[in-house]
Design a protein around this motif. Structure first.
Motif, PDB file in Angstrom:
ATOM      1  N   ALA A 157      55.969 -19.544  14.870  1.00 37.93           N
ATOM      2  CA  ALA A 157      57.287 -18.778  14.822  1.00 37.93           C
ATOM      3  C   ALA A 157      58.285 -19.448  13.640  1.00 37.93           C
ATOM      4  O   ALA A 157      58.987 -18.518  12.960  1.00 37.93           O
ATOM      5  CB  ALA A 157      58.006 -18.970  16.146  1.00 37.93           C
ATOM      6  N   GLN A 158      58.175 -20.797  13.573  1.00 37.68           N
ATOM      7  CA  GLN A 158      59.143 -21.347  12.590  1.00 37.68           C
ATOM      8  C   GLN A 158      58.650 -20.897  11.054  1.00 37.68           C
ATOM      9  O   GLN A 158      59.503 -20.656  10.106  1.00 37.68           O
ATOM     10  CB  GLN A 158      58.854 -22.931  12.707  1.00 37.68           C
ATOM     11  CG  GLN A 158      59.932 -23.815  11.833  1.00 37.68           C
ATOM     12  CD  GLN A 158      60.077 -25.257  12.265  1.00 37.68           C
ATOM     13  OE1 GLN A 158      59.052 -25.607  12.496  1.00 37.68           O
ATOM     14  NE2 GLN A 158      61.010 -25.689  12.001  1.00 37.68           N
ATOM     15  N   GLU A 159      57.236 -20.884  10.840  1.00 36.05           N
ATOM     16  CA  GLU A 159      56.784 -20.452   9.734  1.00 36.05           C
ATOM     17  C   GLU A 159      57.080 -18.756   9.235  1.00 36.05           C
ATOM     18  O   GLU A 159      57.324 -18.758   8.313  1.00 36.05           O
ATOM     19  CB  GLU A 159      55.229 -20.819   9.508  1.00 36.05           C
ATOM     20  CG  GLU A 159      54.960 -22.299   9.451  1.00 36.05           C
ATOM     21  CD  GLU A 159      53.400 -22.478   9.641  1.00 36.05           C
ATOM     22  OE1 GLU A 159      52.746 -23.289   8.868  1.00 36.05           O
ATOM     23  OE2 GLU A 159      52.599 -21.646  10.400  1.00 36.05           O
ATOM     24  N   LYS A 160      56.962 -18.392  10.400  1.00 37.58           N
ATOM     25  CA  LYS A 160      57.154 -16.787  10.242  1.00 37.58           C
ATOM     26  C   LYS A 160      58.400 -16.559   9.954  1.00 37.58           C
ATOM     27  O   LYS A 160      59.079 -15.589   8.757  1.00 37.58           O
ATOM     28  CB  LYS A 160      56.860 -15.997  11.420  1.00 37.58           C
ATOM     29  CG  LYS A 160      55.678 -15.745  11.905  1.00 37.58           C
ATOM     30  CD  LYS A 160      55.325 -15.002  12.907  1.00 37.58           C
ATOM     31  CE  LYS A 160      53.796 -14.981  13.505  1.00 37.58           C
ATOM     32  NZ  LYS A 160      53.588 -14.578  14.838  1.00 37.58           N
ATOM     33  N   ALA A 161      59.427 -17.202  10.475  1.00 32.87           N
ATOM     34  CA  ALA A 161      61.065 -17.224  10.173  1.00 32.87           C
ATOM     35  C   ALA A 161      61.236 -17.539   8.751  1.00 32.87           C
ATOM     36  O   ALA A 161      61.870 -16.979   7.814  1.00 32.87           O
ATOM     37  CB  ALA A 161      61.771 -18.262  10.932  1.00 32.87           C
TER      38      ALA A 161
END
Length: 165
Positions: A157-161
């Motif tokens: 999720a962090q990489e997607k953000a």
């Protein structure tokens, strides 16, 4: 993350190119369908004309049959009115000339119809090939988009953000 972004971008670009090819194949398919419809209409009209020509020939043949197959000189000898016989003989001679002309028309129409049918058949094959190409391109687009989605789903999720920003 950068590597995933590069791969995803590349996959989306390839999917876009495949979609453009798919659109081109769809246009070709529509064009071929119109051409095939026109050819089929022409063949149907030509077949009607051919049937009319054949009916005319049949009428002439029955008229000749009704007059009998007697040798003309014997018929003249047996005729009660030689002038009437000669008039009929002249009409029959003209009828024969009309039959020859009608037979030529029938042959020409048959050749024309055979050629149009062959052309329609070739276009139908081309249409089938185009449809197969369409299916292949569609599958290719779906595959590339699926691969891109898998790569995106593999990110946290962090990489997607971070990628979204």
């Amino acid at each position: 993350k950068d590597e995933v972004k590069t791969k995803v971008d590349k996959l989306y670009e390839e999917a876009e190119q495949a979609t453009e090819k798919l659109d081109g194949a769809k246009e070709k398919q529509q064009k071929l369908q119109k051409q095939i419809s026109a050819l089929q209409d022409n063949v149907a009209r030509g077949q009607e004309e051919l049937n009319e020509l054949r009916d005319g020939l049949g009428s002439m043949a029955s008229a000749q049959y009704r007059t009998g197959g007697i040798d003309p000189s014997v018929a003249l000898f047996l005729s009660s009115d030689p002038d009437d016989f000669l008039d009929k003989a002249s009409a029959m001679d003209q009828l024969s000339a009309q039959q020859v002309e009608s037979l030529k028309k029938v042959q020409e129409k048959q050749r024309s119809l055979a050629q149009q049918r062959a052309e329609a058949s070739a276009k139908l094959k081309d249409l089938a090939d185009t449809r197969a190409e369409l299916a292949k391109k569609k599958k290719e687009v779906q595959s590339k988009l699926g691969s891109a989605q898998k790569l995106l789903n593999s990110l946290t999720a962090q990489e997607k953000a971070a990628l979204a920003t």
